[in-house]
Design an enzyme around this catalytic site. Structure first.
Site, PDB file in Angstrom:
ATOM      1  N   GLY A  11       0.829  -1.206   0.000  1.00  0.00           N
ATOM      2  CA  GLY A  11       0.000   0.000   0.000  1.00  0.00           C
ATOM      3  C   GLY A  11       0.861   1.252   0.000  1.00  0.00           C
ATOM      4  N   ILE A  13       1.379   3.718   2.402  1.00  0.00           N
ATOM      5  CA  ILE A  13       2.264   3.901   3.559  1.00  0.00           C
ATOM      6  C   ILE A  13       3.169   2.679   3.716  1.00  0.00           C
ATOM      7  CG2 ILE A  13       2.392   4.335   6.053  1.00  0.00           C
ATOM      8  CD1 ILE A  13      -0.366   5.670   5.888  1.00  0.00           C
ATOM      9  N   ASP A  32       0.226  -8.739   1.193  1.00  0.00           N
ATOM     10  CA  ASP A  32      -0.751  -7.757   0.720  1.00  0.00           C
ATOM     11  C   ASP A  32      -1.687  -8.476  -0.252  1.00  0.00           C
ATOM     12  OD1 ASP A  32      -0.465  -4.326   0.530  1.00  0.00           O
ATOM     13  OD2 ASP A  32      -1.966  -5.393  -0.659  1.00  0.00           O
ATOM     14  N   TYR A 155     -15.607   2.915  10.745  1.00  0.00           N
ATOM     15  CA  TYR A 155     -14.153   2.865  10.508  1.00  0.00           C
ATOM     16  C   TYR A 155     -13.402   3.173  11.801  1.00  0.00           C
ATOM     17  CZ  TYR A 155      -9.603   3.530   8.453  1.00  0.00           C
ATOM     18  OH  TYR A 155      -8.275   3.409   8.164  1.00  0.00           O
TER      19      TYR A 155
END
Ligand code: UDP
Length: 327
Positions: A11, A13, A32, A155
């Site tokens: 990703g 970051i 991932d 979230y």
């Protein structure tokens, strides 16, 4: 040489973290599922002899157990990404935020109890503060969420459960954990596809399209360059005082979203205009935004010798340069 596992390492970051860990000599395994990341983000280190990339879902119990068995440090960054995605897929958001964290913590607690040296970093988020109206958010502040009928709060609430779980493993079983609450991390490779404002503004300005500002544009955020954030994360993982604690990580310099738009237009030299859009049109009728979000960085600065190197103009420049450089 440390054996390190980075979940979500393809990703935005995670790929910057992976590069930094390889540069300092660690052996890094990245897992991932490429749901929102891509292994293309690791192109610069793809052939590195100390990098292993695994495409898979860290929510798979067998894979989580296998990967957690070898690692000394686990950086858990795999999670649902972006307010826009959360609004569309709240069920997947909740599951993807909580289940893998439980699996990894279970495996690491077992290893810790049998005497292995392991450590866990949880990537959390400023969303856990919810709509706390304070001018700056301190780590010990209350979490103030809206109703469960408004999906956005799922979230922050699900990441808060992750934090509770990690802290419980620390308290009950002595597992060394460090929790970082990221505040609007931006920089090269961040995609605008999941709603993030800066890459969207830069893409629009470079294409000469209008920059779409939500609501009145006077909501504020503090933007931090991903490289500054990664330095803080890796320093925290080396700081014994950081164990069992939660840290705000980011910048504490607020800017309004409409000013951000103007600064992107100025930096690109674009003739693009600014247009306004309601939250209802941008997300959905139930959407609630956070008007102001500024971290209190006192705890971070007392724990590690940290200072951000990039101000907002340097950040905007870096994002523009990354998007305009020749392949
Ligand atoms: N935003 C905007 N235009 C966009 C995308 C986002 O005006 O194209 C606004 C969004 O409503 C919010 C702020 O920019 O007020 C930051 O949004 P982002 O999704 O980047 O981060 P977060 O909401 O998680 O802070």
């Amino acid at each position: 040489m440390k054996q390190v596992l980075v979940t979500g390492g393809a990703g935005f970051i995670g790929s910057h973290l992976t590069e930094a860990l390889l540069a300092r000599g660690d052996a890094v395994t990245v897992v991932d599922d490429q749901s929102t990341g891509t292994f293309d983000n690791l192109a610069a280190v793809r052939d590195h002899p100390r990098l292993k990339c695994i495409e898979g879902d860290i929510g798979d119990p067998k894979l989580a157990a296998r990967l957690a068995a070898d690692a000394e440090h686990v950086y858990h960054l795999a999670a649902a990404v972006g307010v826009a995605l959360v609004a569309r897929q709240p069920k997947e958001t909740i599951e993807r935020n909580i289940h893998p964290t439980e699996l990894l913590l279970d495996a690491l607690v077992e290893r810790c109890r049998s005497g292995d040296s392991v450590k866990f970093f949880l990537a959390s988020t400023s969303e856990v503060y919810g709509k706390n109206p304070k001018a700056t958010f301190h780590e010990e502040d209350d979490l103030i969420f809206g109703s469960t009928t408004r999906a956005r709060w799922s979230y922050g609430a699900s990441k808060a459960i992750d934090e509770f779980l990690a802290l419980a493993c620390h308290r009950q079983y002595g597992l060394p954990v460090v929790i970082g609450r990221f505040f609007n991390v931006v920089g090269p490779r961040q995609s605008g596809a999941y709603g993030m404002v800066l890459p969207r503004f830069v893409d629009a300005a470079l294409a000469g399209r209008p920059l779409t500002v939500h609501d009145d544009g006077r909501q504020t955020r503090c933007f931090a360059h991903v490289r500054d954030v990664i330095v803080a994360v890796t320093q925290l993982m080396e700081a014994p005082d950081a164990e069992g604690r939660v840290f705000n990580i980011g910048s504490d310099q607020p800017v309004s979203i409409v000013e951000l738009a103007q600064r992107v237009i100025a930096a690109t030299g674009s003739a693009a205009s600014v247009e306004y859009q309601s939250y209802a049109d941008a997300y959905d009728a139930d959407f609630e935004d956070i008007r102001r979000r500024v971290p209190d960085l006192t705890r971070l600065q007392q724990t590690i010798p940290h200072r951000n190197h990039y101000d907002l103009d340097a950040i905007i420049r870096a994002v523009i340069d990354a998007k305009t450089k020749q392949p």
